[in-house]
Design a protein around this motif. Structure first.
Motif, PDB file in Angstrom:
ATOM      1  N   MET A 242       0.856  -1.194   0.000  1.00 42.53           N
ATOM      2  CA  MET A 242       0.000   0.000   0.000  1.00 42.53           C
ATOM      3  C   MET A 242       0.889   1.240   0.000  1.00 42.53           C
ATOM      4  O   MET A 242       1.892   1.307   0.714  1.00 42.53           O
ATOM      5  N   SER A 243       0.553   2.253  -0.819  1.00 43.91           N
ATOM      6  CA  SER A 243       1.377   3.451  -0.928  1.00 43.91           C
ATOM      7  C   SER A 243       1.320   4.286   0.350  1.00 43.91           C
ATOM      8  O   SER A 243       0.379   4.188   1.136  1.00 43.91           O
ATOM      9  N   LYS A 244       2.328   5.123   0.530  1.00 43.99           N
ATOM     10  CA  LYS A 244       2.381   5.991   1.701  1.00 43.99           C
ATOM     11  C   LYS A 244       1.393   7.152   1.548  1.00 43.99           C
ATOM     12  O   LYS A 244       1.125   7.611   0.438  1.00 43.99           O
ATOM     13  N   PRO A 245       0.885   7.646   2.677  1.00 38.96           N
ATOM     14  CA  PRO A 245       0.036   8.841   2.604  1.00 38.96           C
ATOM     15  C   PRO A 245       0.841  10.024   2.074  1.00 38.96           C
ATOM     16  O   PRO A 245       2.025  10.181   2.394  1.00 38.96           O
ATOM     17  N   LEU A 246       0.216  10.838   1.264  1.00 40.29           N
ATOM     18  CA  LEU A 246       0.833  12.072   0.785  1.00 40.29           C
ATOM     19  C   LEU A 246       0.387  13.229   1.671  1.00 40.29           C
ATOM     20  O   LEU A 246      -0.795  13.347   2.016  1.00 40.29           O
ATOM     21  N   ILE A 247       1.351  14.066   2.051  1.00 42.45           N
ATOM     22  CA  ILE A 247       1.059  15.244   2.863  1.00 42.45           C
ATOM     23  C   ILE A 247       1.527  16.478   2.110  1.00 42.45           C
ATOM     24  O   ILE A 247       2.712  16.592   1.756  1.00 42.45           O
ATOM     25  N   ALA A 248       0.593  17.385   1.842  1.00 46.46           N
ATOM     26  CA  ALA A 248       0.943  18.628   1.161  1.00 46.46           C
ATOM     27  C   ALA A 248       1.795  19.496   2.069  1.00 46.46           C
ATOM     28  O   ALA A 248       1.550  19.599   3.274  1.00 46.46           O
ATOM     29  N   LEU A 249       2.799  20.122   1.489  1.00 42.87           N
ATOM     30  CA  LEU A 249       3.734  20.955   2.232  1.00 42.87           C
ATOM     31  C   LEU A 249       3.885  22.274   1.485  1.00 42.87           C
ATOM     32  O   LEU A 249       4.355  22.311   0.345  1.00 42.87           O
ATOM     33  N   SER A 250       3.465  23.359   2.120  1.00 39.24           N
ATOM     34  CA  SER A 250       3.480  24.657   1.450  1.00 39.24           C
ATOM     35  C   SER A 250       4.908  25.184   1.305  1.00 39.24           C
ATOM     36  O   SER A 250       5.729  25.079   2.217  1.00 39.24           O
ATOM     37  N   LEU A 251       5.195  25.750   0.139  1.00 39.00           N
ATOM     38  CA  LEU A 251       6.506  26.318  -0.149  1.00 39.00           C
ATOM     39  C   LEU A 251       6.443  27.841  -0.128  1.00 39.00           C
ATOM     40  O   LEU A 251       5.384  28.441  -0.295  1.00 39.00           O
ATOM     41  N   CYS A 252       7.601  28.447   0.075  1.00 35.62           N
ATOM     42  CA  CYS A 252       7.732  29.897  -0.014  1.00 35.62           C
ATOM     43  C   CYS A 252       8.339  30.260  -1.368  1.00 35.62           C
ATOM     44  O   CYS A 252       8.980  29.434  -2.015  1.00 35.62           O
ATOM     45  N   ARG A 253       8.152  31.496  -1.790  1.00 33.68           N
ATOM     46  CA  ARG A 253       8.720  31.964  -3.053  1.00 33.68           C
ATOM     47  C   ARG A 253       9.675  33.109  -2.761  1.00 33.68           C
ATOM     48  O   ARG A 253       9.272  34.165  -2.274  1.00 33.68           O
ATOM     49  N   TRP A 254      10.961  32.865  -3.054  1.00 38.25           N
ATOM     50  CA  TRP A 254      11.986  33.857  -2.752  1.00 38.25           C
ATOM     51  C   TRP A 254      12.888  34.085  -3.944  1.00 38.25           C
ATOM     52  O   TRP A 254      13.198  33.160  -4.697  1.00 38.25           O
ATOM     53  N   GLN A 255      13.315  35.323  -4.103  1.00 37.00           N
ATOM     54  CA  GLN A 255      14.298  35.663  -5.127  1.00 37.00           C
ATOM     55  C   GLN A 255      15.669  35.696  -4.444  1.00 37.00           C
ATOM     56  O   GLN A 255      16.011  36.630  -3.739  1.00 37.00           O
ATOM     57  N   LEU A 256      16.430  34.639  -4.655  1.00 38.86           N
ATOM     58  CA  LEU A 256      17.711  34.513  -3.962  1.00 38.86           C
ATOM     59  C   LEU A 256      18.793  35.372  -4.585  1.00 38.86           C
ATOM     60  O   LEU A 256      19.766  35.723  -3.924  1.00 38.86           O
ATOM     61  N   LYS A 257      18.614  35.691  -5.853  1.00 39.14           N
ATOM     62  CA  LYS A 257      19.584  36.543  -6.527  1.00 39.14           C
ATOM     63  C   LYS A 257      18.834  37.642  -7.265  1.00 39.14           C
ATOM     64  O   LYS A 257      17.680  37.469  -7.668  1.00 39.14           O
ATOM     65  N   ASP A 258      19.472  38.763  -7.452  1.00 44.17           N
ATOM     66  CA  ASP A 258      18.818  39.923  -8.037  1.00 44.17           C
ATOM     67  C   ASP A 258      18.800  39.834  -9.564  1.00 44.17           C
ATOM     68  O   ASP A 258      19.416  40.615 -10.271  1.00 44.17           O
ATOM     69  N   ARG A 259      18.093  38.839 -10.055  1.00 46.17           N
ATOM     70  CA  ARG A 259      17.877  38.712 -11.488  1.00 46.17           C
ATOM     71  C   ARG A 259      16.628  37.850 -11.693  1.00 46.17           C
ATOM     72  O   ARG A 259      16.201  37.126 -10.799  1.00 46.17           O
ATOM     73  N   ASP A 260      16.045  37.913 -12.882  1.00 45.22           N
ATOM     74  CA  ASP A 260      14.752  37.278 -13.120  1.00 45.22           C
ATOM     75  C   ASP A 260      14.762  35.791 -12.812  1.00 45.22           C
ATOM     76  O   ASP A 260      13.799  35.256 -12.273  1.00 45.22           O
ATOM     77  N   GLU A 261      15.858  35.108 -13.187  1.00 43.87           N
ATOM     78  CA  GLU A 261      15.887  33.664 -13.002  1.00 43.87           C
ATOM     79  C   GLU A 261      16.219  33.272 -11.559  1.00 43.87           C
ATOM     80  O   GLU A 261      16.388  32.095 -11.254  1.00 43.87           O
ATOM     81  N   GLY A 262      16.288  34.250 -10.676  1.00 40.41           N
ATOM     82  CA  GLY A 262      16.657  33.953  -9.295  1.00 40.41           C
ATOM     83  C   GLY A 262      15.513  33.598  -8.374  1.00 40.41           C
ATOM     84  O   GLY A 262      15.688  33.575  -7.164  1.00 40.41           O
ATOM     85  N   TRP A 263      14.323  33.317  -8.923  1.00 43.76           N
ATOM     86  CA  TRP A 263      13.179  32.960  -8.080  1.00 43.76           C
ATOM     87  C   TRP A 263      13.188  31.464  -7.776  1.00 43.76           C
ATOM     88  O   TRP A 263      13.427  30.647  -8.660  1.00 43.76           O
ATOM     89  N   TYR A 264      12.900  31.139  -6.505  1.00 43.21           N
ATOM     90  CA  TYR A 264      12.907  29.742  -6.069  1.00 43.21           C
ATOM     91  C   TYR A 264      11.701  29.477  -5.164  1.00 43.21           C
ATOM     92  O   TYR A 264      11.244  30.362  -4.436  1.00 43.21           O
ATOM     93  N   HIS A 265      11.191  28.243  -5.221  1.00 40.11           N
ATOM     94  CA  HIS A 265      10.148  27.789  -4.298  1.00 40.11           C
ATOM     95  C   HIS A 265      10.833  26.878  -3.285  1.00 40.11           C
ATOM     96  O   HIS A 265      11.418  25.856  -3.656  1.00 40.11           O
ATOM     97  N   LEU A 266      10.745  27.248  -1.997  1.00 44.40           N
ATOM     98  CA  LEU A 266      11.615  26.647  -0.988  1.00 44.40           C
ATOM     99  C   LEU A 266      10.849  26.163   0.233  1.00 44.40           C
ATOM    100  O   LEU A 266       9.778  26.674   0.570  1.00 44.40           O
ATOM    101  N   VAL A 267      11.465  25.195   0.925  1.00 45.15           N
ATOM    102  CA  VAL A 267      10.974  24.736   2.221  1.00 45.15           C
ATOM    103  C   VAL A 267      12.146  24.158   2.994  1.00 45.15           C
ATOM    104  O   VAL A 267      13.076  23.608   2.410  1.00 45.15           O
ATOM    105  N   GLY A 268      12.129  24.327   4.316  1.00 43.29           N
ATOM    106  CA  GLY A 268      13.200  23.786   5.143  1.00 43.29           C
ATOM    107  C   GLY A 268      13.139  22.269   5.233  1.00 43.29           C
ATOM    108  O   GLY A 268      12.050  21.675   5.283  1.00 43.29           O
ATOM    109  N   GLU A 269      14.312  21.640   5.263  1.00 44.98           N
ATOM    110  CA  GLU A 269      14.350  20.179   5.285  1.00 44.98           C
ATOM    111  C   GLU A 269      13.682  19.599   6.525  1.00 44.98           C
ATOM    112  O   GLU A 269      13.133  18.498   6.486  1.00 44.98           O
ATOM    113  N   LYS A 270      13.707  20.334   7.642  1.00 48.57           N
ATOM    114  CA  LYS A 270      13.113  19.785   8.866  1.00 48.57           C
ATOM    115  C   LYS A 270      11.620  19.499   8.695  1.00 48.57           C
ATOM    116  O   LYS A 270      11.086  18.583   9.315  1.00 48.57           O
TER     117      LYS A 270
END
Length: 256
Positions: free
Chosen positions: A1-29
């Protein structure tokens, strides 16, 4: 039987000052608070109005709204003043409809740090922008030290007698960590206070009449939860609700 899936909300941050610097992130903990308990994360990017809520909630058996360095933009709780520069409006616009829909469907919901603040704002509550500037309040912000020091239990919370946390832990006080600058001011309608800090700051809440687990805590029980019996008990209670919901989904599909 498959494992339950739990939705985990991500944040959206621009890590670098350019258009391609956007990332969707979450802490490993937060990921480990899912995988260490026999479930699997279903990450939810901060897509704001482009979020397909039905696709998410039809596939998961729980949702975690975790902490972040960002704050909820004050416009979401009727404050016209400018934000502090650490806002994530895309997460705000993603989380509020997702949380409301999950609670309405009876999907187990866990809010941690920013997540408890999101739960309070969703139900019409407000936030202290700077808890440490409120008369009589402690400084709840993290200390400038290694993680094991930052996340160490630092103050007590008193559990509401007869509440969910009191029934779960069987005690009236817990010692918890503290890493937040903002916190609950006016409690949202339809919410129950589950724990209060020594200075009167609300530290845990639940949704009255919820069909399943719907609890938010201001502390971080996800940090090395398996090593702290109180944190482990709390995270396990959420996963028990996830498993119950997952089984009910499986039984419904099997009979359809």
């Amino acid at each position: 039987m498959s494992k339950p899936l739990i939705a985990l909300s991500l944040c959206r941050w621009q890590l670098k000052d350019r258009d391609e610097g956007w990332y969707h992130l979450v802490g490993e903990k937060y990921v480990r608070a899912i995988t260490n308990y026999g479930a699997f994360p279903f990450t939810v990017p901060a897509l704001a109005g482009d979020l397909d809520i039905d696709t998410v909630l039809e596939n998961v058996s729980g949702v975690i709204f975790g902490g972040s360095i960002s704050n909820i933009h004050p416009s979401f709780y009727g404050d016209d003043s400018e934000g502090a520069g650490l806002e994530d409006r895309d997460r705000d616009a993603t989380v509020f409809p997702l949380m409301a829909a999950a609670i309405a469907r009876g999907i187990p919901v866990l809010g941690i740090c920013r997540g408890i603040q999101e739960m309070n704002v969703l139900f019409g509550g407000t936030l202290h922008r700077h808890v440490h500037e409120v008369g009589g309040r402690l400084d709840h912000r993290e200390v400038d030290a290694e993680d094991d020091v930052c996340y160490a239990p630092i103050h007590n919370v008193t559990l509401t007698e007869g509440g969910i946390l009191h029934r779960l832990h069987g005690v009236t006080q817990l010692r918890v960590n503290s890493l937040h600058g903002q916190g609950i001011d006016r409690l949202g309608e339809g919410l129950q206070v589950e724990a209060v800090a020594e200075d009167g700051q609300i530290e845990a809440i639940s949704v009255k009449g919820a069909k399943s687990f719907a609890v938010g805590v201001q502390w971080h029980p996800e940090y090395h939860s398996k090593e702290n019996p109180d944190y482990d008990l709390f995270i396990s209670a959420f996963h028990k609700a996830v498993q119950d919901y997952d089984h009910s989904r499986y039984e419904w599909r099997a009979s359809a």
